[in-house]
Design a protein around this motif. Structure first.
Motif, mmCIF file in Angstrom:
data_model
loop_
_atom_site.group_PDB
_atom_site.id
_atom_site.type_symbol
_atom_site.label_atom_id
_atom_site.label_comp_id
_atom_site.label_asym_id
_atom_site.label_seq_id
_atom_site.Cartn_x
_atom_site.Cartn_y
_atom_site.Cartn_z
ATOM 1 N N TRP A 61 26.934 21.248 -20.563
ATOM 2 C CA TRP A 61 27.030 22.354 -21.262
ATOM 3 C C TRP A 61 25.773 22.639 -22.183
ATOM 4 O O TRP A 61 25.229 23.741 -21.948
ATOM 5 N N GLY A 62 25.562 21.914 -22.882
ATOM 6 C CA GLY A 62 24.212 21.980 -23.648
ATOM 7 C C GLY A 62 22.954 22.154 -22.840
ATOM 8 O O GLY A 62 22.066 22.989 -23.167
ATOM 9 N N PRO A 150 33.175 25.819 -25.081
ATOM 10 C CA PRO A 150 34.340 26.521 -25.688
ATOM 11 C C PRO A 150 35.621 26.305 -24.637
ATOM 12 O O PRO A 150 35.394 25.894 -23.644
ATOM 13 N N ARG A 151 36.696 26.672 -25.383
ATOM 14 C CA ARG A 151 37.936 26.380 -24.418
ATOM 15 C C ARG A 151 38.636 27.772 -23.803
ATOM 16 O O ARG A 151 38.318 28.694 -24.440
ATOM 17 N N CYS A 152 39.376 27.510 -22.819
ATOM 18 C CA CYS A 152 39.707 28.771 -22.194
ATOM 19 C C CYS A 152 40.929 29.322 -22.848
ATOM 20 O O CYS A 152 41.826 28.427 -23.212
ATOM 21 N N PRO A 153 40.986 30.449 -23.362
ATOM 22 C CA PRO A 153 42.161 30.896 -23.992
ATOM 23 C C PRO A 153 43.279 31.006 -23.144
ATOM 24 O O PRO A 153 44.674 31.277 -23.781
ATOM 25 N N HIS A 154 43.228 31.006 -21.975
ATOM 26 C CA HIS A 154 44.716 30.785 -21.153
ATOM 27 C C HIS A 154 45.401 29.479 -20.728
ATOM 28 O O HIS A 154 46.434 29.488 -21.188
ATOM 29 N N CYS A 155 44.483 28.675 -20.524
ATOM 30 C CA CYS A 155 44.972 27.169 -20.223
ATOM 31 C C CYS A 155 44.432 26.140 -21.311
ATOM 32 O O CYS A 155 44.758 24.855 -20.956
ATOM 33 N N ASN A 156 43.368 26.545 -22.104
ATOM 34 C CA ASN A 156 42.741 25.334 -22.737
ATOM 35 C C ASN A 156 41.844 24.746 -22.125
ATOM 36 O O ASN A 156 41.305 23.599 -22.831
ATOM 37 N N GLY A 157 41.561 24.885 -20.922
ATOM 38 C CA GLY A 157 40.658 24.069 -20.156
ATOM 39 C C GLY A 157 39.213 24.368 -20.553
ATOM 40 O O GLY A 157 38.826 25.254 -21.314
ATOM 41 N N LYS A 158 38.236 23.339 -20.117
ATOM 42 C CA LYS A 158 36.903 23.508 -20.840
ATOM 43 C C LYS A 158 35.988 24.689 -20.054
ATOM 44 O O LYS A 158 36.198 24.891 -18.594
ATOM 45 N N ILE A 159 35.151 25.313 -20.590
ATOM 46 C CA ILE A 159 34.491 26.675 -19.958
ATOM 47 C C ILE A 159 33.297 26.021 -19.392
ATOM 48 O O ILE A 159 32.726 25.179 -19.941
ATOM 49 N N ARG A 160 32.866 26.208 -18.046
ATOM 50 C CA ARG A 160 31.726 25.731 -17.330
ATOM 51 C C ARG A 160 30.676 26.991 -17.080
ATOM 52 O O ARG A 160 31.230 28.125 -17.210
ATOM 53 N N PRO A 161 29.403 26.537 -16.882
ATOM 54 C CA PRO A 161 28.594 27.608 -16.524
ATOM 55 C C PRO A 161 28.855 28.430 -14.996
ATOM 56 O O PRO A 161 29.553 27.486 -14.435
#
Length: 250
Positions: A61-62, A150-161
């Motif tokens: 992500w960085g 950041p985290r997904c507001p729906h499932c708390n999964g990690k956001i990817r590019p």
């Protein structure tokens, strides 16, 4: 045989197919350039695969936030602006890009087909839902900085590019529309692309096989084959505005 600008003025449907060379003229580093390539410090398997994200999401992500920062700092160049202008002068124009920045859109182009995804369209790694929340302007001074996604507001999964990683399929809808445009066009401009990344590299060939004229614009010569295939060697930001002037007096 020299490319006649009349072909551009008389075209019914123009496909413009762009690659990293167009963005490079705005200062965005490329993947393959020996001196400025993005793979100089990292192996692709460390950064641009789903497995890499599973192993070290903060590093991946960085790195992509560093790339997004570079894209946001860049400005559309004369090639981007000429392509947007060309859409005003031909009956139909389809813009297909392998680039993941938004420089075409910022230059004024609409309905751009992004074959390799977009840095502006992150999504959840777990549930694949688009991440709609605005991302802050990245503060990433150097390659290799680790930033927790950041985290997904729906499932708390990690956001990817929102880009296409190695081993992933290209977006089906964008690829289908790009192939259809290549079959339908009578002129294709291949700009700033080496033409080696599959399946996108098929697009000029599809156009040629269906009777279109193909013009390659690239800093390095492109191997040409066929009576309707032409090449212009140089910077897209110089060649494209000149083509518009010759074809339309602009």
């Amino acid at each position: 045989m020299e490319f006649n600008a009349d072909r551009l003025r008389e075209a019914r449907h123009v496909v413009v197919f762009t690659g990293a060379g167009v963005s490079a003229e705005s200062g965005i580093p490329t993947f393959r350039d020996a001196l400025t390539g993005l793979w100089e410090r990292f192996d692709p398997a460390e950064l641009a695969t789903a497995d890499a994200f599973r192993r070290d999401p903060a590093l991946v992500w960085g790195w992509y936030e560093w790339r997004r920062r570079k894209a946001l700092q860049a400005q559309p160049n004369p090639a981007h602006r000429a392509i947007a202008e060309l859409a005003r002068w031909v009956p139909k124009l389809t813009l297909v890009t392998q680039n993941v920045d938004d420089l075409h859109e910022r230059a004024g182009s609409r309905d751009v087909l992004h074959l390799h995804g977009s840095l502006s369209a992150p999504r959840c790694f777990a549930c694949a839902r688009p991440y709609r929340q605005a991302l802050p302007v990245p503060d990433v001074p150097e390659v290799g900085a680790r930033i927790e996604p950041p985290r997904c507001p729906h499932c708390n999964g990690k956001i990817r590019p929102g880009v296409v990683w190695f081993g992933e399929a290209l977006p089906e809808k964008a690829l289908r529309e790009a192939f259809a445009a290549a079959r339908d066009c009578d002129l294709l401009l291949s700009v700033g692309t080496s033409g080696v990344v599959q399946p996108a590299a098929q697009i000029p060939l599809i156009a040629q096989e269906n009777g279109a004229t193909v013009l390659h614009i690239n800093p390095q010569p492109v191997l040409l084959g066929g009576e309707r295939v032409f090449g212009l060697v140089g910077k897209a930001g110089e060649i494209l505005p000149d083509l518009l002037r010759r074809a339309f007096g602009r």
